[in-house]
Design a protein around this motif. Structure first.
Motif, short mmCIF file in Angstrom:
data_model
loop_
_atom_site.label_atom_id
_atom_site.label_comp_id
_atom_site.label_asym_id
_atom_site.label_seq_id
_atom_site.Cartn_x
_atom_site.Cartn_y
_atom_site.Cartn_z
N ALA A 1 0.85 -1.18 0.00
CA ALA A 1 0.00 0.00 0.00
C ALA A 1 0.89 1.24 0.00
N ASP A 2 0.40 2.29 -0.62
CA ASP A 2 1.09 3.58 -0.66
C ASP A 2 0.09 4.63 -0.18
N ASP A 3 0.47 5.36 0.85
CA ASP A 3 -0.39 6.38 1.44
C ASP A 3 -1.79 5.85 1.77
N GLY A 4 -1.83 4.61 2.29
CA GLY A 4 -3.07 4.03 2.77
C GLY A 4 -3.94 3.34 1.73
N SER A 5 -3.51 3.35 0.47
CA SER A 5 -4.29 2.70 -0.58
C SER A 5 -3.52 1.52 -1.16
N ASP A 6 -4.18 0.37 -1.24
CA ASP A 6 -3.53 -0.78 -1.86
C ASP A 6 -3.21 -0.45 -3.32
N ARG A 7 -2.06 -0.91 -3.75
CA ARG A 7 -1.61 -0.65 -5.13
C ARG A 7 -1.26 -1.98 -5.79
N TRP B 1 3.60 -0.68 -9.21
CA TRP B 1 4.16 0.29 -8.28
C TRP B 1 5.68 0.18 -8.19
N GLU C 1 4.02 -1.43 3.49
CA GLU C 1 3.24 -0.22 3.36
C GLU C 1 4.18 0.96 3.47
#
Length: 108
Positions: free
Chosen positions: A39-45, A50, A104
Motif C-alpha cells: 500500500a502507498d499512502d493508505g491505498s492498496d496498489r 508500483w 506499506e
C-alpha cells in the motif's frame, strides 16, 4: 544520522533496502512471498506496477533515518527521478520463512 542498510535489524528489511538501492529487481522480488501486497499512502496498489514506476524505472533510493518495531518499521528519506526526495515511513510484514508478505509506505 543515516543507518547503513547492513546495520538494519531485520534481515528481510535489510535486504529490501539493499535491493532497492542497488536497483536489483531480481533480488527485490526474491524477498517477497508469491502473494505479496503493498500500500502507498493508505491505498492498496498493484505491486508490480508500483515497484516498476516508483523504484526501478525511476531509480529509487532509501536513506534510513530511524527504525523501530524490531527493524520492521522505518522512517527514511526516499528519492526517485519522478518525485525527488521525500520523508517516508515504511512498515513490513514478514512471514515465518523471512519473506515479506506486505509492505506499506507513505509520506512521514
Amino acid at each position: 544520522m543515516t543507518i547503513q542498510p547492513k546495520n538494519l535489524s531485520d534481515p528481510a528489511v535489510r535486504e529490501f533496502v539493499s535491493a532497492v538501492n542497488a536497483h536489483d529487481r531480481d533480488a527485490f522480488l526474491a524477498l517477497l512471498t508469491p502473494d505479496a501486497t503493498m500500500a502507498d499512502d493508505g491505498s492498496d496498489r498493484d505491486l508490480d506496477d508500483w515497484i516498476n514506476r516508483e523504484i526501478f524505472d525511476s531509480h529509487g533510493h532509501m536513506e534510513v533515518d530511524r527504525e523501530s518495531d524490531g527493524g520492521r518499521a522505518l522512517v527514511a528519506r526516499y528519492s526517485n527521478d519522478t518525485w525527488g526526495e521525500m520523508r517516508t515511513r515504511w512498515r513490513f510484514d514478514v512471514d515465518d520463512s523471512g519473506k515479506i508478505r506486505r509492505f506499506e509506505t507513505g509520506q512521514a
